[in-house]
Motif scaffolding. Structure first.
Motif, PDB file in Angstrom:
ATOM      1  N   VAL A 281       0.841  -1.192   0.000  1.00 12.69           N
ATOM      2  CA  VAL A 281       0.000   0.000   0.000  1.00 12.69           C
ATOM      3  C   VAL A 281       0.878   1.245   0.000  1.00 12.69           C
ATOM      4  CG1 VAL A 281      -1.783   1.264   1.279  1.00 12.69           C
ATOM      5  CG2 VAL A 281      -1.794  -1.236   1.267  1.00 12.69           C
ATOM      6  N   ASP A 282       0.480   2.215  -0.840  1.00 11.25           N
ATOM      7  CA  ASP A 282       1.154   3.524  -0.837  1.00 11.25           C
ATOM      8  C   ASP A 282       2.665   3.344  -0.986  1.00 11.25           C
ATOM      9  OD1 ASP A 282       1.231   6.256  -0.735  1.00 11.25           O
ATOM     10  OD2 ASP A 282       1.080   6.408   1.446  1.00 11.25           O
ATOM     11  N   ASN A 287       7.527   5.853   4.184  1.00 11.81           N
ATOM     12  CA  ASN A 287       7.098   5.550   5.555  1.00 11.81           C
ATOM     13  C   ASN A 287       6.047   4.450   5.624  1.00 11.81           C
ATOM     14  OD1 ASN A 287       8.732   7.616   6.644  1.00 11.81           O
ATOM     15  ND2 ASN A 287       7.178   9.148   6.144  1.00 11.81           N
ATOM     16  N   SER A 288       5.693   3.875   4.467  1.00  9.75           N
ATOM     17  CA  SER A 288       4.585   2.919   4.439  1.00  9.75           C
ATOM     18  C   SER A 288       4.902   1.606   5.144  1.00  9.75           C
ATOM     19  CB  SER A 288       4.169   2.630   2.992  1.00  9.75           C
ATOM     20  OG  SER A 288       5.249   2.055   2.268  1.00  9.75           O
ATOM     21  N   MET A 299      11.097  -8.399   4.518  1.00 12.59           N
ATOM     22  CA  MET A 299      10.552  -8.866   3.237  1.00 12.59           C
ATOM     23  C   MET A 299      10.330  -7.688   2.293  1.00 12.59           C
ATOM     24  SD  MET A 299       7.648 -11.594   4.407  1.00 12.59           S
ATOM     25  CE  MET A 299       7.998 -12.926   5.572  1.00 12.59           C
ATOM     26  N   GLU A 300       9.751  -6.616   2.815  1.00 10.24           N
ATOM     27  CA  GLU A 300       9.469  -5.441   1.991  1.00 10.24           C
ATOM     28  C   GLU A 300      10.755  -4.777   1.514  1.00 10.24           C
ATOM     29  OE1 GLU A 300       5.967  -3.758   1.149  1.00 10.24           O
ATOM     30  OE2 GLU A 300       6.469  -5.882   0.917  1.00 10.24           O
TER      31      GLU A 300
END
Length: 389
Positions: A281-282, A287-288, A299-300
Motif C-alpha cells: 500500500v502507498d 514511511n509505508s 521482506m518489503e
C-alpha cells in the motif's frame, strides 16, 4: 387528562410514561373536564368541527401547528401534544427489519455496499449475504466465523491490513481461482527476468507480460482498488500457485514496473506462502513500512531493493544524478535511458523521487492501463467480473 400519571414536564421537555392510546383520547379528557364539546374546541382553535372529530377519533394526527394551538387552549406547552403524537406514531410504526442492525454491523467494518456495487457480493437477504461474506473471505462456517472475523477486522493482528485492503485481497484470490496456469516453477520465473527486463523499452510491450508470467505458473491479474485505498499490489498463493494482483493505481510506467518487480521478488522469496500476505500500500511513500514488524519489514525491504535495481543498478542512477544535479537536462535523461535500454519515463520517475519534484519532465511519463489491460485478467474499470461464491 391526568398529567401526574402520564406526563411529567421537566422544563419544556415532557417525559411520557406507558400509554397505549392515541392522542385524541387525551384531548377528549381535556374538553370533558372543562365541559366543552368538540364543536366548542373547534371554535376555540379556529378549526372545522370535522377536523377536530378526526383528530379525537384517531383518524388524523396532531400537526405541529395544532399542537401549539392546543397548548394555548389547555394552558400546557405545545411539546406535550407534539410529544403525544410522536410517541403514538412510534408505537404504531412497524418494527424495523432485524437485518438492519446486522447490515449496519457489517458495513461498519467492511465496505459491503461497495463490494455489492462492484459485483463482489450479490444483494440478498441477510442470512444469504452472511453466507456469501463467509465464502468470499474463505471462512469455513458462516454463522460461527463471520461475526468473529468482523470483530477482528480492525485489529493489527489481522496482518496489519485495513478491512478495505482485506476485501481487495480476497477479491484477487476469488478471481485467481478461475485462472488456469501451468505448475509454478521458481526456476522458470528467475530465468524470465531478463526477458521481462527487455520489455522496459517500449510501453506497448506490456501486453506480453501476462503471457510470460503465465508460462512460469504465475497468475497475474488486475483488480481496481476500492474507494479511499492506496493499494498497489499483492503477492498471495492459491495452494502452490503464486498470484500477483495489481491495481494500476498510479497508472504510470515507472510505478508499474516497480510494483511488478517488487511482487515478483515476493513470489521468488515465497513471501505470503504461509497465509501472511503483504498487501503493498502507498508504495511511493517511504514511511509505508515503518509500522510493520521486523520480519515483514525485511521482506518489503528485499522486494524494494530488487525492484529498485531491476532496470539497472541503482548506484548507476545515483551516480548520474550526483554528476548532473541540479542541472539535469532532458537530453541527459534521454541519453542515459538509451544507454541503459529503458524508456525515459522509468528514469524520470526515479529521478523525481530523488529530486522530490514530481512535476519534473512530467511530459515524458507514460500511462500503462491501455497497454496492459486488454491482455490481462481485469476486474473493475467498468468491467465487473462474475465469480461464483
Amino acid at each position: 387528562m391526568n398529567k401526574g400519571d402520564d406526563i411529567v414536564e421537566i422544563g419544556v421537555e415532557p417525559i411520557f410514561d406507558n400509554f397505549a392510546e392515541p392522542p385524541g383520547v387525551f384531548i377528549r379528557e381535556e374538553i370533558e373536564a372543562r365541559g366543552w364539546s368538540q364543536r366548542d374546541l373547534a371554535f376555540i382553535l379556529g378549526y372545522t368541527e370535522q377536523t377536530i372529530t378526526k383528530v379525537i377519533s384517531g383518524k388524523s394526527g396532531i400537526s405541529a401547528e395544532m399542537a401549539k394551538a392546543l397548548g394555548e387552549a389547555f394552558g400546557t406547552s405545545a411539546s406535550v401534544w407534539a410529544g403525544l403524537q410522536k410517541e403514538w406514531e412510534l408505537r404504531e410504526a412497524r418494527d424495523p427489519d432485524p437485518s438492519i442492525r446486522a447490515r449496519a454491523a457489517m458495513q461498519g467494518k467492511f465496505p459491503i455496499r461497495e463490494m455489492i456495487s462492484r459485483g463482489w457480493l450479490m444483494e440478498a437477504e441477510q442470512s444469504v449475504l452472511e453466507m456469501q461474506f463467509a465464502r468470499f473471505f474463505e471462512l469455513e462456517q458462516a454463522n460461527d466465523n463471520y461475526v468473529a472475523f468482523l470483530a477482528a477486522a480492525r485489529k493489527t493482528e489481522q496482518n496489519h491490513h485495513r478491512p478495505e485492503e482485506l476485501a481487495w485481497l480476497y477479491r484477487v484470490r476469488q478471481l485467481a481461482r478461475q485462472m488456469e496456469t501451468p505448475t509454478y516453477s521458481e526456476e522458470k520465473l528467475r530465468q524470465s527476468l531478463p526477458q521481462l527486463r527487455s520489455l522496459m523499452v517500449d510501453p506497448e510491450d506490456l501486453r506480453l507480460i501476462p503471457g510470460v508470467l503465465a508460462e512460469c505458473g504465475v497468475r497475474f491479474l488486475i483488480v481496481e482498488k476500492l474507494v479511499n485505498c492506496k493499494i498497489d499490489g499483492v503477492c498471495t498463493w492459491i495452494g502452490d500457485q503464486p498470484v500477483i494482483g495489481m491495481t494500476l493505481r498510479q497508472n504510470r510506467l515507472d510505478n508499474f514496473w516497480f510494483v511488478l518487480r517488487h511482487e515478483i521478488e515476493h513470489v521468488l522469496a515465497g513471501d505470503g506462502r504461509d497465509g501472511r500476505e503483504i498487501i503493498d500500500v502507498d508504495m511511493e511513500n517511504p514511511n509505508s513500512i515503518i509500522n510493520l514488524d521486523d520480519d515483514l519489514r525485511k521482506m518489503e525491504e528485499a522486494a524494494d531493493e530488487a525492484a529498485k535495481n531491476f532496470p539497472f543498478p541503482h548506484e548507476k542512477l545515483t551516480s548520474f544524478y550526483r554528476r548532473k544535479h541540479p542541472y539535469i537536462s532532458e537530453k541527459d535523461v534521454i541519453g542515459f535511458s538509451s544507454l541503459n535500454e529503458v524508456h525515459p519515463a522509468i528514469v524520470i520517475g526515479q529521478i523525481q523521487y530523488l529530486k522530490k519534484d514530481f512535476s519534473w519532465l512530467r511530459k515524458w511519463l507514460v500511462t500503462t492501463r491501455h497497454n496492459i489491460m486488454p491482455f490481462s485478467f481485469v476486474d473493475g474499470f467498468g468491467n465487473n467480473v462474475s465469480a461464483p461464491l
